[in-house]
Design a protein around this motif. Sequence first.
Motif, PDB file in Angstrom:
ATOM      1  N   HIS A  93       0.836  -1.198   0.000  1.00  0.00           N
ATOM      2  CA  HIS A  93       0.000   0.000   0.000  1.00  0.00           C
ATOM      3  C   HIS A  93       0.874   1.252   0.000  1.00  0.00           C
ATOM      4  CE1 HIS A  93      -3.672   2.245   0.726  1.00  0.00           C
ATOM      5  NE2 HIS A  93      -3.030   2.942   1.656  1.00  0.00           N
ATOM      6  N   GLN A 120       2.910   6.753  -2.584  1.00  0.00           N
ATOM      7  CA  GLN A 120       3.880   6.629  -3.686  1.00  0.00           C
ATOM      8  C   GLN A 120       5.312   6.519  -3.187  1.00  0.00           C
ATOM      9  OE1 GLN A 120       3.245   8.977  -7.207  1.00  0.00           O
ATOM     10  NE2 GLN A 120       1.243   9.613  -6.523  1.00  0.00           N
ATOM     11  N   ARG A 122       3.753   1.636  -1.245  1.00  0.00           N
ATOM     12  CA  ARG A 122       4.371   1.853  -2.544  1.00  0.00           C
ATOM     13  C   ARG A 122       3.339   2.289  -3.592  1.00  0.00           C
ATOM     14  NH1 ARG A 122       9.318  -0.085  -5.933  1.00  0.00           N
ATOM     15  NH2 ARG A 122       8.753   1.209  -7.679  1.00  0.00           N
ATOM     16  N   GLU A 123       2.144   1.660  -3.553  1.00  0.00           N
ATOM     17  CA  GLU A 123       1.244   1.802  -4.695  1.00  0.00           C
ATOM     18  C   GLU A 123       0.131   2.821  -4.500  1.00  0.00           C
ATOM     19  OE1 GLU A 123       0.069  -2.182  -5.524  1.00  0.00           O
ATOM     20  OE2 GLU A 123       2.029  -2.687  -6.373  1.00  0.00           O
ATOM     21  N   ASP A 124      -0.189   3.157  -3.262  1.00  0.00           N
ATOM     22  CA  ASP A 124      -1.287   4.097  -3.043  1.00  0.00           C
ATOM     23  C   ASP A 124      -0.889   5.489  -3.549  1.00  0.00           C
ATOM     24  OD1 ASP A 124      -3.984   4.331  -1.524  1.00  0.00           O
ATOM     25  OD2 ASP A 124      -2.819   6.126  -0.982  1.00  0.00           O
ATOM     26  N   PRO A 125      -1.804   6.180  -4.276  1.00  0.00           N
ATOM     27  CA  PRO A 125      -1.467   7.511  -4.816  1.00  0.00           C
ATOM     28  C   PRO A 125      -1.110   8.521  -3.734  1.00  0.00           C
ATOM     29  CG  PRO A 125      -3.528   6.693  -5.741  1.00  0.00           C
ATOM     30  CD  PRO A 125      -3.134   5.723  -4.674  1.00  0.00           C
ATOM     31  N   ALA A 126      -1.639   8.336  -2.497  1.00  0.00           N
ATOM     32  CA  ALA A 126      -1.341   9.294  -1.430  1.00  0.00           C
ATOM     33  C   ALA A 126       0.062   9.072  -0.853  1.00  0.00           C
ATOM     34  CB  ALA A 126      -2.374   9.156  -0.319  1.00  0.00           C
ATOM     35  N   ASP A 164       8.372   5.286  -3.548  1.00  0.00           N
ATOM     36  CA  ASP A 164       9.051   4.527  -4.587  1.00  0.00           C
ATOM     37  C   ASP A 164      10.490   4.174  -4.221  1.00  0.00           C
ATOM     38  OD1 ASP A 164       9.949   7.083  -4.652  1.00  0.00           O
ATOM     39  OD2 ASP A 164       9.126   7.576  -6.613  1.00  0.00           O
ATOM     40  N   SER A 208       9.385   8.931  -0.792  1.00  0.00           N
ATOM     41  CA  SER A 208       8.749   9.134  -2.089  1.00  0.00           C
ATOM     42  C   SER A 208       9.443  10.273  -2.825  1.00  0.00           C
ATOM     43  CB  SER A 208       7.277   9.478  -1.907  1.00  0.00           C
ATOM     44  OG  SER A 208       6.746   9.938  -3.131  1.00  0.00           O
ATOM     45  N   ARG A 226       8.468  11.338  -5.719  1.00  0.00           N
ATOM     46  CA  ARG A 226       7.458  12.125  -6.400  1.00  0.00           C
ATOM     47  C   ARG A 226       6.816  13.137  -5.452  1.00  0.00           C
ATOM     48  NH1 ARG A 226       4.141   9.843 -11.209  1.00  0.00           N
ATOM     49  NH2 ARG A 226       6.322   9.621 -11.698  1.00  0.00           N
ATOM     50  N   LEU A 227       6.477  12.681  -4.235  1.00  0.00           N
ATOM     51  CA  LEU A 227       5.791  13.566  -3.297  1.00  0.00           C
ATOM     52  C   LEU A 227       6.726  14.142  -2.236  1.00  0.00           C
ATOM     53  CD1 LEU A 227       2.562  11.427  -2.845  1.00  0.00           C
ATOM     54  CD2 LEU A 227       2.956  13.316  -4.410  1.00  0.00           C
TER      55      LEU A 227
END
Lengths: 170, 231
Positions: free
Chosen positions: B58, B66, B60-64, B68, B92, B94-95
């Motif tokens: 979760h 991420q 890794r994959e949840d948009p909230a 990575d 993350s 990205r975030l």
Amino acid sequence: MNTDNSLIAGDEGMVLVSKLDNLINWNRKSSIWYLLFGLACCGIELMQTGGPRADIDRFGAVPRATPRQADLMIVAGTLTYKMALRAKLLYDQMPDPKYVISMGACATCGGLFQLAYSVCKGVDKIIPVDIYVPGCPPRPEALTEGFMRIQDKMMRERWAQKLGGGARLA
Amino acid sequence: MAANKQEEARNKSPTRQKAQELHALLAAKFGEAVELVDAVDPYTVVKDHAQFPAVMRHLREDPAFQMDFLRSVTGVDWPDDSIIESVYHVYSYRLAHAHVVKVRLPRALPEIPTVEGVWPTANWFEREAYDLLGIVYIGHSDLRRIMLPDDWVGHPLRKDYAEQEDYRGIGTTRASPLEAFKQMDLARKKARDEKGVVVVPQQSPIKPPEGWVSPKAKKGAAAEEAEEGEA
């Protein structure tokens, strides 16, 4: 002046009369090839010793990347048990006669890391050592001094006498 | 007052608020399985080990989330509580946020499913934690020692680790050089007592140059001269 040698003025130039052992040793000590074997920060000082300022090359010493061509192993740095097995293997692969310099506190007794579970408490636990160079790490001058002591040791050896049984050559 | 101010400042810390925020998101999804521990940097403890793989996936994959990037997998040994913790630092890119997840394992048999399927980099991290602390990651593709030799005995970062007497015939202790000096002193003393011989310390081989007079002798000579002059 070494009384073993004598320089004579001949008809066509100077003649050196010496012992075979002196001649062999003189050649040996002027071309000590050492194994490239830096283990830790002492390896950096080892590189400096080979560099232009200390220039150990003036003794004819050049680094070799293979134990088959090396006369001298300079154990430069912290020796772990895992590496100790490799160091023993490299030493066994070197051709006789071979010499070992233990460079720095770590190689000599484990040094700063001697209470660590993974560090070998001195390279003399696995291979015989000729010269110990103290320091942490030793300066290039100190290593050069150790190197010259190896040369002294070489000059004292009598391989031709030993192998020829001391008998007079016909 | 000072303590309150300190606490206030700490509560204002953005990383602290972010960690609490991220935990709230996790708690909304997994409920009782996760628990927040309020430290300087709060972290999540996964209590229900059956839920652990789902929590990590979760993250890794949840948009909230991420998450990575798995920064590190480490371990902590708590012998008094009979617990070994496996600690996961995730980040993350990205975030631009980070979080810490821990699992508490029984010290006698520390086993937890691997996260190698979520972050491939976990392969080496988990080998390291296995090597030094003996945490067993179930489902790991290649759980061998990574730094110590394969035939090493024990896991050295455990608090009760005892060093072996030798490794493949190489002794693991070295006598203090001071011991050698002590032995020399004892031998000298013994010889002196037995033979009644006083062992004179060896004199320096360096001889003073000819005509050299020590300052002490000079002083004595000067005093004598002065006495003669008076007389």
